[in-house]
Design a protein around this motif. Structure first.
Motif, PDB file in Angstrom:
ATOM      1  N   SER A  37      82.726 -50.745  15.572  1.00  0.00           N
ATOM      2  CA  SER A  37      81.389 -50.345  16.004  1.00  0.00           C
ATOM      3  C   SER A  37      80.757 -51.408  16.891  1.00  0.00           C
ATOM      4  CB  SER A  37      80.501 -50.121  14.768  1.00  0.00           C
ATOM      5  OG  SER A  37      79.172 -49.838  15.150  1.00  0.00           O
ATOM      6  N   GLN A  38      80.004 -50.949  17.891  1.00  0.00           N
ATOM      7  CA  GLN A  38      79.220 -51.866  18.704  1.00  0.00           C
ATOM      8  C   GLN A  38      77.946 -52.311  17.993  1.00  0.00           C
ATOM      9  OE1 GLN A  38      78.537 -50.773  22.797  1.00  0.00           O
ATOM     10  NE2 GLN A  38      80.578 -49.857  23.032  1.00  0.00           N
ATOM     11  N   LEU A  39      77.602 -51.638  16.907  1.00  0.00           N
ATOM     12  CA  LEU A  39      76.380 -51.993  16.186  1.00  0.00           C
ATOM     13  C   LEU A  39      76.571 -53.219  15.304  1.00  0.00           C
ATOM     14  CD1 LEU A  39      75.160 -48.454  15.047  1.00  0.00           C
ATOM     15  CD2 LEU A  39      74.409 -49.775  17.044  1.00  0.00           C
ATOM     16  N   ARG A  40      77.763 -53.350  14.735  1.00  0.00           N
ATOM     17  CA  ARG A  40      78.037 -54.447  13.809  1.00  0.00           C
ATOM     18  C   ARG A  40      79.544 -54.608  13.679  1.00  0.00           C
ATOM     19  NH1 ARG A  40      74.424 -56.190   9.983  1.00  0.00           N
ATOM     20  NH2 ARG A  40      72.954 -55.463  11.575  1.00  0.00           N
ATOM     21  N   ALA A  41      80.023 -55.838  13.672  1.00  0.00           N
ATOM     22  CA  ALA A  41      81.455 -56.083  13.535  1.00  0.00           C
ATOM     23  C   ALA A  41      81.921 -55.723  12.129  1.00  0.00           C
ATOM     24  CB  ALA A  41      81.760 -57.544  13.838  1.00  0.00           C
ATOM     25  N   GLY A  42      83.175 -55.312  12.032  1.00  0.00           N
ATOM     26  CA  GLY A  42      83.771 -55.026  10.740  1.00  0.00           C
ATOM     27  C   GLY A  42      83.506 -53.603  10.276  1.00  0.00           C
ATOM     28  N   SER A  43      84.002 -53.292   9.081  1.00  0.00           N
ATOM     29  CA  SER A  43      83.873 -51.936   8.547  1.00  0.00           C
ATOM     30  C   SER A  43      83.242 -51.926   7.161  1.00  0.00           C
ATOM     31  CB  SER A  43      85.248 -51.259   8.504  1.00  0.00           C
ATOM     32  OG  SER A  43      86.170 -52.029   7.745  1.00  0.00           O
ATOM     33  N   ASP A  44      82.446 -52.973   6.859  1.00  0.00           N
ATOM     34  CA  ASP A  44      81.774 -53.029   5.561  1.00  0.00           C
ATOM     35  C   ASP A  44      80.691 -51.962   5.478  1.00  0.00           C
ATOM     36  OD1 ASP A  44      81.062 -54.520   2.985  1.00  0.00           O
ATOM     37  OD2 ASP A  44      79.151 -54.465   4.063  1.00  0.00           O
ATOM     38  N   PRO A  45      80.673 -51.143   4.432  1.00  0.00           N
ATOM     39  CA  PRO A  45      79.705 -50.044   4.345  1.00  0.00           C
ATOM     40  C   PRO A  45      78.250 -50.490   4.366  1.00  0.00           C
ATOM     41  CG  PRO A  45      81.490 -49.716   2.774  1.00  0.00           C
ATOM     42  CD  PRO A  45      81.654 -51.093   3.332  1.00  0.00           C
ATOM     43  N   VAL A  46      77.909 -51.547   3.635  1.00  0.00           N
ATOM     44  CA  VAL A  46      76.511 -51.971   3.587  1.00  0.00           C
ATOM     45  C   VAL A  46      76.047 -52.470   4.949  1.00  0.00           C
ATOM     46  CG1 VAL A  46      74.940 -53.708   2.632  1.00  0.00           C
ATOM     47  CG2 VAL A  46      76.460 -52.427   1.118  1.00  0.00           C
TER      48      VAL A  46
END
Length: 245
Positions: A37-46
């Motif tokens: 995602s360009q919104l936030r790195a990684g795939s952490d749900p929170v």
């Protein structure tokens, strides 16, 4: 048509698999890749849930628990984390329940935290017509805040319970889930919602899938939708940030 309407409100979507966020593509759940995602790195749900709600200004977040939808256990630990991290946000949760009893079992496990969640009963998962009839009864506190998802793929309803043919049993809020358009960049389905409005004019309809850019959101508003479920266009940076009213 898109210039005639303000944009329909965006309801961000989080697809969860094995404790991480994945990217939905045409409803082919076994093959969803990890989210980038360009919104936030990684795939952490929170982290991604916070970013989605902040970017859209939304106080609603739709969650598809893919582990549960594919026949496994609900991701209760992740749900608890999300509830704790998102005060004031209603979580619309689809966990593939076959009937109301299955949803109640999850709420019993979540305890007080479950008050932040509105269940989404999906036509592709409900067992039969009796199960549909038991989901939205006035004497069921969970049922009074539940939503129905009318699911279909390639124009064909996914519907063992006959949900599409029973508008008299629909709750106040109905999601129209066009799975082949989810993550497809094919544009939103602008025909189905107006037809359903004719069957149940007092209901609120929420569209899903196909949003590519702001013009699509304005076109979607012309269907009478009260909201639209969006994921890919948000993560790809194709929709501008919106301030919460």
């Amino acid at each position: 048509m898109s210039a005639l309407f303000p944009a329909v409100p965006v309801i961000p979507v989080l697809d969860l698999m094995r404790g991480q966020v994945v990217r939905a593509v045409r409803g082919e759940r076994q093959h969803y890749p990890p989210m980038h995602s360009q919104l936030r790195a990684g795939s952490d749900p929170v982290e991604l849930a916070r970013a989605l709600c902040h970017h859209t200004g939304s106080d609603r977040l739709y969650i598809a628990d893919l582990d549960a939808l594919l026949g496994g256990e609900a991701q209760t630990d992740v749900l608890r984390r999300l509830i704790a991290a998102l005060p004031g946000v209603r979580l619309w949760l689809d966990a593939g329940w076959a009937d109301a009893a299955a949803a109640h079992a999850l709420w019993a496990e979540l305890g007080a935290a479950g008050e932040a969640i509105d269940p989404v009963y999906a036509s592709e998962a409900l067992r039969d017509a009796a199960a549909l009839a038991g989901c939205f009864t006035a004497d069921d506190a969970l049922g009074t805040r539940a939503l129905l998802s009318l699911d279909r793929r390639a124009g064909q309803p996914l519907d063992r319970a006959g949900c599409w043919q029973r508008p008299d049993l629909w709750p106040q809020r109905v999601i129209v889930m066009t799975l082949e358009r989810v993550g497809s960049d094919a544009g939103p389905d602008l025909q189905t919602l107006p037809a359903l409005h004719g069957l149940a004019p007092q209901r609120q309809f929420i569209g899903s899938g196909g949003i590519r850019h702001p013009d699509d959101l304005r076109a979607a508003a012309g269907t009478g939708a009260t909201g639209w479920l969006v994921a890919s266009a948000l993560h790809d940076g194709r929709l501008p940030a919106q301030a919460r009213p």
